[in-house]
Write a protein that holds these residues in place. Sequence first.
Motif, PDB file in Angstrom:
ATOM      1  N   CYS A   8     -14.915  -9.074   5.097  1.00  0.00           N
ATOM      2  CA  CYS A   8     -15.440 -10.143   4.713  1.00  0.00           C
ATOM      3  C   CYS A   8     -14.293 -11.003   3.681  1.00  0.00           C
ATOM      4  O   CYS A   8     -15.223 -12.414   3.359  1.00  0.00           O
ATOM      5  CB  CYS A   8     -16.525  -9.674   4.113  1.00  0.00           C
ATOM      6  N   SER A   9     -13.136 -10.800   3.370  1.00  0.00           N
ATOM      7  CA  SER A   9     -12.609 -12.993   2.799  1.00  0.00           C
ATOM      8  C   SER A   9     -12.737 -12.715   1.744  1.00  0.00           C
ATOM      9  O   SER A   9     -12.640 -14.134   1.355  1.00  0.00           O
ATOM     10  CB  SER A   9     -13.547 -14.222   3.863  1.00  0.00           C
ATOM     11  N   SER A  10     -13.804 -11.727   1.374  1.00  0.00           N
ATOM     12  CA  SER A  10     -13.993 -11.657  -0.505  1.00  0.00           C
ATOM     13  C   SER A  10     -12.387 -11.280  -0.928  1.00  0.00           C
ATOM     14  O   SER A  10     -11.441 -11.342  -0.251  1.00  0.00           O
ATOM     15  CB  SER A  10     -14.822 -10.153  -0.467  1.00  0.00           C
ATOM     16  N   GLU A  11     -12.314 -12.636  -2.398  1.00  0.00           N
ATOM     17  CA  GLU A  11     -11.274 -12.601  -2.354  1.00  0.00           C
ATOM     18  C   GLU A  11     -10.960 -11.682  -4.045  1.00  0.00           C
ATOM     19  O   GLU A  11     -11.624 -12.028  -4.710  1.00  0.00           O
ATOM     20  CB  GLU A  11     -10.819 -14.078  -3.105  1.00  0.00           C
ATOM     21  N   GLU A  12      -9.684 -11.725  -4.454  1.00  0.00           N
ATOM     22  CA  GLU A  12      -9.496 -10.806  -5.785  1.00  0.00           C
ATOM     23  C   GLU A  12      -7.886 -10.616  -6.138  1.00  0.00           C
ATOM     24  O   GLU A  12      -7.331 -11.389  -5.868  1.00  0.00           O
ATOM     25  CB  GLU A  12      -9.741  -8.630  -5.808  1.00  0.00           C
ATOM     26  N   GLU A  13      -7.649 -11.108  -7.976  1.00  0.00           N
ATOM     27  CA  GLU A  13      -7.391 -11.757  -8.647  1.00  0.00           C
ATOM     28  C   GLU A  13      -6.546 -10.481  -8.972  1.00  0.00           C
ATOM     29  O   GLU A  13      -6.993  -9.035  -9.666  1.00  0.00           O
ATOM     30  CB  GLU A  13      -7.167 -12.381  -9.329  1.00  0.00           C
ATOM     31  N   ILE A  14      -4.890 -10.210  -8.282  1.00  0.00           N
ATOM     32  CA  ILE A  14      -4.486  -8.395  -8.386  1.00  0.00           C
ATOM     33  C   ILE A  14      -3.630  -9.221  -9.464  1.00  0.00           C
ATOM     34  O   ILE A  14      -1.897 -10.310  -9.068  1.00  0.00           O
ATOM     35  CB  ILE A  14      -4.492  -7.868  -7.999  1.00  0.00           C
ATOM     36  N   PRO A  15      -3.558  -8.310 -10.583  1.00  0.00           N
ATOM     37  CA  PRO A  15      -1.153  -9.033 -11.214  1.00  0.00           C
ATOM     38  C   PRO A  15      -1.055  -8.334 -10.483  1.00  0.00           C
ATOM     39  O   PRO A  15      -0.555  -7.729 -10.195  1.00  0.00           O
ATOM     40  CB  PRO A  15      -2.140  -7.580 -12.627  1.00  0.00           C
ATOM     41  N   LEU A  16       0.619  -9.613 -10.612  1.00  0.00           N
ATOM     42  CA  LEU A  16       1.662  -9.316  -9.576  1.00  0.00           C
ATOM     43  C   LEU A  16       2.023  -8.175 -10.152  1.00  0.00           C
ATOM     44  O   LEU A  16       2.657  -7.027  -9.254  1.00  0.00           O
ATOM     45  CB  LEU A  16       2.720  -9.705 -10.218  1.00  0.00           C
ATOM     46  N   GLN A  17       1.982  -7.560 -11.866  1.00  0.00           N
ATOM     47  CA  GLN A  17       2.864  -6.421 -12.364  1.00  0.00           C
ATOM     48  C   GLN A  17       1.877  -5.050 -11.714  1.00  0.00           C
ATOM     49  O   GLN A  17       2.480  -4.552 -11.541  1.00  0.00           O
ATOM     50  CB  GLN A  17       2.568  -6.410 -13.870  1.00  0.00           C
ATOM     51  N   VAL A  18       0.951  -5.846 -11.313  1.00  0.00           N
ATOM     52  CA  VAL A  18       0.042  -4.051 -11.338  1.00  0.00           C
ATOM     53  C   VAL A  18       0.430  -3.859  -9.230  1.00  0.00           C
ATOM     54  O   VAL A  18       1.061  -2.477  -8.836  1.00  0.00           O
ATOM     55  CB  VAL A  18      -1.668  -3.843 -10.650  1.00  0.00           C
ATOM     56  N   VAL A  19       0.445  -4.899  -8.655  1.00  0.00           N
ATOM     57  CA  VAL A  19       1.042  -4.652  -7.433  1.00  0.00           C
ATOM     58  C   VAL A  19       2.403  -4.386  -6.582  1.00  0.00           C
ATOM     59  O   VAL A  19       3.013  -3.873  -6.484  1.00  0.00           O
ATOM     60  CB  VAL A  19       1.174  -6.342  -6.764  1.00  0.00           C
ATOM     61  N   ARG A  20       3.313  -4.602  -7.908  1.00  0.00           N
ATOM     62  CA  ARG A  20       4.361  -3.963  -8.256  1.00  0.00           C
ATOM     63  C   ARG A  20       4.996  -2.601  -8.594  1.00  0.00           C
ATOM     64  O   ARG A  20       5.680  -2.596  -8.001  1.00  0.00           O
ATOM     65  CB  ARG A  20       5.323  -5.239  -9.238  1.00  0.00           C
ATOM     66  N   ASN A  21       3.788  -2.496  -9.910  1.00  0.00           N
ATOM     67  CA  ASN A  21       4.242  -1.006  -9.636  1.00  0.00           C
ATOM     68  C   ASN A  21       3.766  -0.180  -9.232  1.00  0.00           C
ATOM     69  O   ASN A  21       3.890   1.245  -8.677  1.00  0.00           O
ATOM     70  CB  ASN A  21       3.222  -0.644 -11.215  1.00  0.00           C
ATOM     71  N   PHE A  22       2.780  -0.633  -7.674  1.00  0.00           N
ATOM     72  CA  PHE A  22       1.676   0.459  -6.650  1.00  0.00           C
ATOM     73  C   PHE A  22       3.469   0.076  -5.654  1.00  0.00           C
ATOM     74  O   PHE A  22       3.796   1.290  -5.408  1.00  0.00           O
ATOM     75  CB  PHE A  22       1.213  -0.303  -5.980  1.00  0.00           C
ATOM     76  N   ASP A  23       4.050  -0.592  -5.775  1.00  0.00           N
ATOM     77  CA  ASP A  23       5.042  -0.913  -4.633  1.00  0.00           C
ATOM     78  C   ASP A  23       6.753   0.398  -5.030  1.00  0.00           C
ATOM     79  O   ASP A  23       6.695   1.045  -3.954  1.00  0.00           O
ATOM     80  CB  ASP A  23       5.673  -2.638  -4.769  1.00  0.00           C
ATOM     81  N   ALA A  24       6.338  -0.288  -6.220  1.00  0.00           N
ATOM     82  CA  ALA A  24       7.368   1.091  -6.662  1.00  0.00           C
ATOM     83  C   ALA A  24       7.166   2.512  -6.607  1.00  0.00           C
ATOM     84  O   ALA A  24       8.211   3.180  -6.258  1.00  0.00           O
ATOM     85  CB  ALA A  24       7.964   0.074  -8.185  1.00  0.00           C
ATOM     86  N   ASP A  27       6.178   5.439  -1.622  1.00  0.00           N
ATOM     87  CA  ASP A  27       8.152   5.810  -0.737  1.00  0.00           C
ATOM     88  C   ASP A  27       7.155   5.568   0.515  1.00  0.00           C
ATOM     89  O   ASP A  27       7.862   6.268   1.259  1.00  0.00           O
ATOM     90  CB  ASP A  27       8.029   7.482  -1.106  1.00  0.00           C
ATOM     91  N   GLY A  28       5.774   4.795   1.502  1.00  0.00           N
ATOM     92  CA  GLY A  28       5.363   5.091   2.408  1.00  0.00           C
ATOM     93  C   GLY A  28       5.882   3.831   3.418  1.00  0.00           C
ATOM     94  O   GLY A  28       7.240   3.236   2.921  1.00  0.00           O
ATOM     95  N   ASP A  29       5.669   3.601   4.029  1.00  0.00           N
ATOM     96  CA  ASP A  29       6.205   2.630   5.169  1.00  0.00           C
ATOM     97  C   ASP A  29       5.971   0.733   4.187  1.00  0.00           C
ATOM     98  O   ASP A  29       5.438   0.536   3.783  1.00  0.00           O
ATOM     99  CB  ASP A  29       5.210   2.347   6.057  1.00  0.00           C
ATOM    100  N   PRO A  30       7.625   0.848   4.431  1.00  0.00           N
ATOM    101  CA  PRO A  30       7.774  -0.755   3.555  1.00  0.00           C
ATOM    102  C   PRO A  30       7.095  -2.011   4.370  1.00  0.00           C
ATOM    103  O   PRO A  30       6.925  -2.555   3.698  1.00  0.00           O
ATOM    104  CB  PRO A  30       9.178  -0.251   3.691  1.00  0.00           C
ATOM    105  N   THR A  31       6.604  -1.857   5.824  1.00  0.00           N
ATOM    106  CA  THR A  31       6.178  -3.069   6.485  1.00  0.00           C
ATOM    107  C   THR A  31       5.156  -3.097   5.622  1.00  0.00           C
ATOM    108  O   THR A  31       4.770  -4.413   6.385  1.00  0.00           O
ATOM    109  CB  THR A  31       6.854  -2.726   7.932  1.00  0.00           C
ATOM    110  N   VAL A  32       4.414  -2.080   5.336  1.00  0.00           N
ATOM    111  CA  VAL A  32       3.118  -2.519   4.550  1.00  0.00           C
ATOM    112  C   VAL A  32       2.801  -2.454   3.532  1.00  0.00           C
ATOM    113  O   VAL A  32       3.450  -1.572   2.402  1.00  0.00           O
ATOM    114  CB  VAL A  32       2.330  -1.139   4.658  1.00  0.00           C
ATOM    115  N   PRO A  33       1.952  -4.063   3.215  1.00  0.00           N
ATOM    116  CA  PRO A  33       2.011  -3.750   1.547  1.00  0.00           C
ATOM    117  C   PRO A  33       1.626  -2.998   0.704  1.00  0.00           C
ATOM    118  O   PRO A  33       0.640  -2.173   1.716  1.00  0.00           O
ATOM    119  CB  PRO A  33       1.579  -5.053   1.373  1.00  0.00           C
ATOM    120  N   PRO A  34       1.149  -2.944  -0.320  1.00  0.00           N
ATOM    121  CA  PRO A  34       0.582  -2.342  -1.463  1.00  0.00           C
ATOM    122  C   PRO A  34      -1.091  -1.969  -0.890  1.00  0.00           C
ATOM    123  O   PRO A  34      -1.164  -3.034  -1.303  1.00  0.00           O
ATOM    124  CB  PRO A  34       0.371  -2.282  -2.864  1.00  0.00           C
ATOM    125  N   GLN A  35      -1.410  -1.544  -0.759  1.00  0.00           N
ATOM    126  CA  GLN A  35      -2.823  -1.643  -0.119  1.00  0.00           C
ATOM    127  C   GLN A  35      -3.959  -1.262  -1.478  1.00  0.00           C
ATOM    128  O   GLN A  35      -4.270  -0.487  -2.242  1.00  0.00           O
ATOM    129  CB  GLN A  35      -3.507  -0.284   1.015  1.00  0.00           C
TER     130      GLN A  35
END
Length: 65
Positions: A8-24, A27-35
């Motif tokens: 739906c193209s809705s936009e959401e601001e997510i703190p970079l630190q939150v995304v980084r924590n998810f990412d870190a 252990d899944g596929d590194p070609t897929v960003p945190p979802q």
Amino acid sequence: MKYICLQCSSEEEIPLQVVRNFDAMDDGDPTVPPQFRCEECGGAMYPEYYKGVHGYEYRISDVKK
Ligand SMILES: [Zn+2]
């Protein structure tokens, strides 16, 4: 940082630190960003631009025209 819903193209601001924590922790596929799920429609969200902890870069333009 900005995440954009692929459905739906809705936009959401997510703190970079939150995304980084998810990412870190992810252990899944590194070609897929945190979802994240869209609060509006439940669809998948993708980062407008994000460079992951493993060095991969993700752009919304890669998955959406
Ligand atoms: Zn949505």
